[in-house]
Scaffold this active site. Structure first.
Site, short mmCIF file in Angstrom:
data_model
loop_
_atom_site.label_atom_id
_atom_site.label_comp_id
_atom_site.label_asym_id
_atom_site.label_seq_id
_atom_site.Cartn_x
_atom_site.Cartn_y
_atom_site.Cartn_z
N GLU A 135 -2.71 -3.04 -2.80
CA GLU A 135 -4.17 -2.16 -2.19
C GLU A 135 -4.83 -1.17 -2.52
OE1 GLU A 135 -3.41 -1.54 2.17
OE2 GLU A 135 -5.35 -1.43 2.64
N LYS B 60 -7.44 2.62 -2.62
CA LYS B 60 -7.31 3.32 -1.95
C LYS B 60 -8.41 4.40 -2.36
CE LYS B 60 -6.18 6.31 2.63
NZ LYS B 60 -5.28 5.89 3.74
N HIS C 234 -8.83 -6.68 4.16
CA HIS C 234 -8.50 -5.48 5.74
C HIS C 234 -9.86 -5.53 6.13
CE1 HIS C 234 -4.08 -4.56 4.74
NE2 HIS C 234 -3.79 -5.38 4.88
N TRP D 296 0.38 -1.07 0.33
CA TRP D 296 0.10 0.04 -0.47
C TRP D 296 0.80 1.10 0.13
CZ3 TRP D 296 -0.29 3.84 3.93
CH2 TRP D 296 -0.98 4.98 3.42
N ASP E 144 -10.61 3.89 10.20
CA ASP E 144 -9.99 2.75 10.77
C ASP E 144 -10.06 2.51 12.70
OD1 ASP E 144 -7.45 2.09 8.60
OD2 ASP E 144 -6.95 3.85 9.22
N HIS F 142 -11.62 1.62 2.46
CA HIS F 142 -11.39 2.11 1.30
C HIS F 142 -12.25 2.20 0.61
CE1 HIS F 142 -6.38 1.48 2.54
NE2 HIS F 142 -7.89 1.88 3.16
N ASP G 153 -9.80 -3.04 1.27
CA ASP G 153 -9.96 -2.37 3.11
C ASP G 153 -11.25 -2.01 2.88
OD1 ASP G 153 -9.42 -0.40 4.63
OD2 ASP G 153 -7.82 -1.19 5.00
N ASP H 140 -7.35 -4.65 9.83
CA ASP H 140 -6.44 -3.60 9.74
C ASP H 140 -7.67 -1.67 10.61
OD1 ASP H 140 -4.66 -1.38 9.25
OD2 ASP H 140 -5.19 -1.09 7.22
N ASP I 240 -12.17 6.88 6.18
CA ASP I 240 -11.32 5.73 6.57
C ASP I 240 -10.63 6.20 7.90
OD1 ASP I 240 -9.72 3.90 5.96
OD2 ASP I 240 -7.93 4.81 5.20
#
Ligand code: RNT
Ligand code: ZN
Length: 429
Positions: A236, A238, A296, A197, A306, A272, A269, A336, A304
């Site tokens: 990955e 985004k 992820h 990434w 997290d 994302h 992810d 993640d 995003d």
């Protein structure tokens, strides 16, 4: 210490078993074999990320005076790990509270080089022997990620797509060094996923959206040139990032087609994509063409962000799609998230248990019944059955899975987290 199923006696073992026996009957009435679901759920490996332990800070020995921001984690809950030993100790404590098979996922910035400054293009397997030995003793496979951030040559926010060939070359060398490290893990512990990434993007009104993408293709090809036995390369995408709201070089389309054309794994992810976009829905499209997917599992709030993964609709839908499509073994399940605002061990336990719950929930679905109702045009039957699935005693099966795996049932793990916080984390100034 590796967890052992026999080590703990749990309160209410008998009632957990009784509740499970009743639940098992209810699932069986719909043709679901709950014993098999429990077994498959516990056997599916989940790769847990090291970076929740220290808010993505990493362990690198930096040149004097250098401190660089990395990925932004918010919060300042006390007790973040400061060394590799502390991360390993924290994860040992967390793993004792998580049911089922685990792997561990490292970033290159977690190299342990002692007092020596070793730049990213020069890291070697020997800088990860502490991790390797720890993982071997616990039976964990190791996964890996090059770190294309928190470095002077990433300050512009552009790495593999940089217009300066020397900067690109540095990051290509880093990527190649990381694949060699993943190969060394694979040799010892079995296949290792190595996921790329990069943060590359632009803040505003990007005029040239073409050249960075052309350069990224070239750089990725250079990183991925040559087979590395046991390394499972992944890429990955985004949607955007802070400071690159306008343009992300490695967009979803870019990596989808890159992965397809180069035969590498595509990483999704959960944070994302557009907030209303469903990653679950993508599996049955992309997996017609791409063999393996890395996920992820994360939880974005508005963006995003997290946040720690939860047993929510997104996670359930993702797991259901994997089970319904019989691709649970074509997915590398990983996590993640990084929340610096809560007990970090608790974050790991909640998030990992959440994904494990999602897998179990999906494995307990009477899919053939639902699919038959759909295929035969009995739409109301399908909806009624789907509603019934939500009413079934899932919690009783989950509790039983935890009991079988030798980890605390329900929130029975909280006292252990609290004791660890008091005895270990609180002492980290
Ligand atoms: C960043 C990506 C990436 C990182 C980790 C630390 O948006 O999700 O996977 O979170 O590499
Ligand atoms: Zn990610």
């Amino acid at each position: 210490m590796p967890k052992s199923a026999s080590r703990r006696t749990q309160p209410n073992e008998r009632s957990i078993e009784q509740a499970y026996a009743l639940a098992k009957e209810q699932y069986a009435a719909l043709g679901v074999k709950s014993d098999i679901a429990v077994r498959l759920c516990l056997e599916t490996a989940i790769s847990v990320h090291c970076w929740q332990a220290d808010d993505v800070a990493g362990l690198e020995t930096k040149p004097e005076g250098l401190s660089l921001g990395g990925i932004q984690a918010t919060g300042n809950y006390p007790g973040a790990a400061r060394t590799g030993d502390e991360i390993r100790q924290d994860f040992d404590a967390a793993a004792a509270l998580i049911p089922g098979k685990l792997r561990f996922n490292l970033h290159a910035s977690y190299a342990e080089t002692g007092n020596q400054v070793v730049d990213r293009d020069a890291i070697q397997p020997k800088h990860f022997t502490g991790w390797l030995q720890w993982a071997r003793e616990r039976g964990y496979g190791l996964d890996f990620n090059p770190t294309f951030f928190a470095h002077p040559l990433a300050e512009s926010g552009i790495t593999l797509a940089h217009q300066d060939a020397a900067i690109r070359e540095f990051w290509v060398e880093h990527g190649r060094a990381c694949r060699r490290i993943a190969r060394s893990f694979a040799k010892d512990l079995g296949p290792s996923v190595c996921n790329i990434w990069i943060p590359d993007g632009m803040k505003d009104s990007t005029v040239d959206r073409w050249s960075p993408r052309e350069r990224l293709v070239e750089s990725l090809d250079a990183v991925l040139d040559g087979r590395m036995t046991g390394v499972i390369d992944a890429v990955e995408s985004k949607l955007f990032g802070i400071g690159c709201e306008d343009y992300t070089v490695g967009s979803h389309e870019f990596y989808l087609l890159y992965a397809l054309s180069r035969g590498v794994v595509l990483c999704y992810d959960l944070g994302h994509f557009h907030p209303t976009e469903s990653v679950a829905d993508k599996l049955s499209s992309t997996m017609q063409f791409i063999d393996h997917i890395l996920v992820h599992v994360s939880r974005g709030i508005r963006w995003d962000s997290d946040h720690v993964a939860l047993f929510n609709d997104d996670v359930r839908a993702l797991c259901q799609e994997a089970v319904r499509g019989k691709v649970i073994n074509r997915i590398y399940w990983s996590l993640d998230f990084f929340d610096a605002g809560i007990n970090r061990l608790g974050a790991w336990v909640v998030g990992t248990r959440a994904l494990r719950k999602g897998l179990l929930y999906a494995l307990l679905e009477p899919t053939p019944l639902l699919a038959a109702a759909e295929a035969e045009g009995r739409g109301a039957d399908k909806l009624a059955l789907l509603e019934r699935c939500r009413e079934l005693p899932f919690g009783a099966v989950w509790d039983y899975a935890c009991l079988k795996a030798g980890v605390p049932v329900g929130v029975g793990w909280l006292p252990e987290m609290q004791a660890y916080e008091k005895q270990v984390l609180a002492k980290r100034a």
